[in-house]
Design a protein around this motif. Structure first.
Motif, short mmCIF file in Angstrom:
data_model
loop_
_atom_site.label_atom_id
_atom_site.label_comp_id
_atom_site.label_asym_id
_atom_site.label_seq_id
_atom_site.Cartn_x
_atom_site.Cartn_y
_atom_site.Cartn_z
N HIS A 7 36.68 27.83 -0.93
CA HIS A 7 35.80 27.32 -1.99
C HIS A 7 36.54 26.22 -2.74
O HIS A 7 37.51 26.49 -3.44
N HIS A 40 28.93 20.88 -4.13
CA HIS A 40 27.70 21.42 -4.71
C HIS A 40 26.44 20.84 -4.09
O HIS A 40 26.32 19.62 -3.94
N GLU A 92 28.11 24.59 -1.27
CA GLU A 92 27.79 25.60 -2.28
C GLU A 92 26.36 25.34 -2.72
O GLU A 92 26.07 24.40 -3.46
N SER A 120 25.09 30.46 -4.57
CA SER A 120 25.55 30.70 -5.95
C SER A 120 24.39 30.59 -6.93
O SER A 120 23.40 29.94 -6.64
N HIS A 122 24.08 29.09 -10.63
CA HIS A 122 24.63 28.39 -11.79
C HIS A 122 23.55 28.27 -12.86
O HIS A 122 23.81 28.43 -14.04
N HIS A 165 30.93 33.61 -6.79
CA HIS A 165 31.27 34.04 -8.17
C HIS A 165 30.21 34.91 -8.88
O HIS A 165 29.53 34.46 -9.80
N ASP A 241 37.94 27.71 -5.83
CA ASP A 241 36.95 26.91 -6.57
C ASP A 241 37.64 25.70 -7.22
O ASP A 241 37.28 25.27 -8.31
#
Ligand code: ZN
Ligand code: ZN
Length: 280
Positions: A7, A40, A92, A120, A122, A165, A241
């Motif tokens: 990541h 991303h 991601e 993920s 966010h 995460h 990350d």
């Protein structure tokens, strides 16, 4: 010890700055065998994905993601560093469930180059990143319960390999307001989440970015990592990350120990979206 950082972000992410080449050279210098660069691809409500690559970063700056530059560059890195470093092409994917059509189109268009996809969360309502929440004005226990519901929704759909995460809001809650959260009340929801993931052949990541931030904890923390293992979870990646080269490969050895402590025997890596298991 086989070191694989799964990541990290390059200059192609709106919040990254490193050249692909710098990332690969840093990884080699630090003794990593394998990396996945996972820039991303946040999915927003109601926009086709190619329009989502142009947006205003809060603060006013205009951002454009050069997707063909990114994946073209990564294919070059694979070749350039063959024999020295396994470079995996990752993404991601943020909250794909808000716009499944856009997410599916992205996977369709880049599916032949992608090795690995992190799913993920966010952003929640109104496409707002949890990063921007004012935790002093909300009930954080309720907010995190709602976040776990979003994870549950993501686990029921979405095309991804590991979930990123799991305790993302906790990082900012602590960083800004020194708030911690007791995760025991969420155990039943986590059990359901892990059931959904393992049934679909998916896993989670052990994200260690909290150790170079104020939080000083993993995402998820040991208690939840242990629960995942108890629920039959086997697919697990380790991710720094890193948004800066200095954090590439960060906390790898400690992360291996954490996995062993809760009963994992294998680390997972991916090629062409297929998991491979490497003895810890
Ligand atoms: Zn993320
Ligand atoms: Zn990330």
């Amino acid at each position: 010890m086989y070191l694989a950082d799964y990541h990290m972000h390059s200059k192609y992410s709106f919040d990254g700055s490193e050249e692909l080449d710098t990332i690969c050279q840093t990884a080699i210098r630090r003794g990593l065998s394998e990396i996945a660069i996972t820039d991303h691809m946040d999915i927003y409500t109601g926009l086709p994905y190619d329009e989502q690559m142009n947006f205003e970063v809060p603060g006013g700056e205009q951002y454009h993601m050069d997707v063909s530059g990114l994946y073209g560059g990564l294919v070059q890195m694979k070749e350039k560093y063959a024999g020295q470093l396994k470079v995996r092409i990752g993404a991601e994917l943020g909250q794909p469930q808000v716009n499944p059509e856009a997410a599916a189109l992205f996977i369709r268009d880049y599916g032949d180059v992608l090795d690995f996809v992190i799913g993920s969360i966010h952003n929640m309502e109104k496409d707002l990143d949890v990063y921007y929440y004012d935790f002093t004005k909300i009930d954080v226990a309720k907010m995190y319960d709602h976040y776990v519901d979003w994870l549950l929704k993501l686990s029921e759909m979405g095309d991804f390999d590991v979930m990123g995460h799991l305790t993302y809001p906790l990082r900012y809650m602590f960083e800004r307001n020194q708030l911690r959260l007791d995760l025991r009340p969420y155990e039943e929801k986590f059990r359901q989440l892990f059931k959904n993931l393992t049934e679909k052949g998916r896993g989670i990541e052990l994200n260690v970015s909290g150790y170079y931030k104020a939080m000083q904890d993993a995402m998820p923390p040991m208690s939840i990592l242990k629960l995942y293992r108890e629920c039959g979870g086997e697919i697990i990646t380790i991710g720094s990350d890193a948004h800066k080269a200095e954090y590439i490969g960060f906390y790898q050895k400690e992360a291996h120990e954490m996995l062993e402590t809760v009963g994992f025997r294998y680390l997972t890596v991916f090629e062409h979206r297929k998991p491979e298991f490497i003895k810890l």
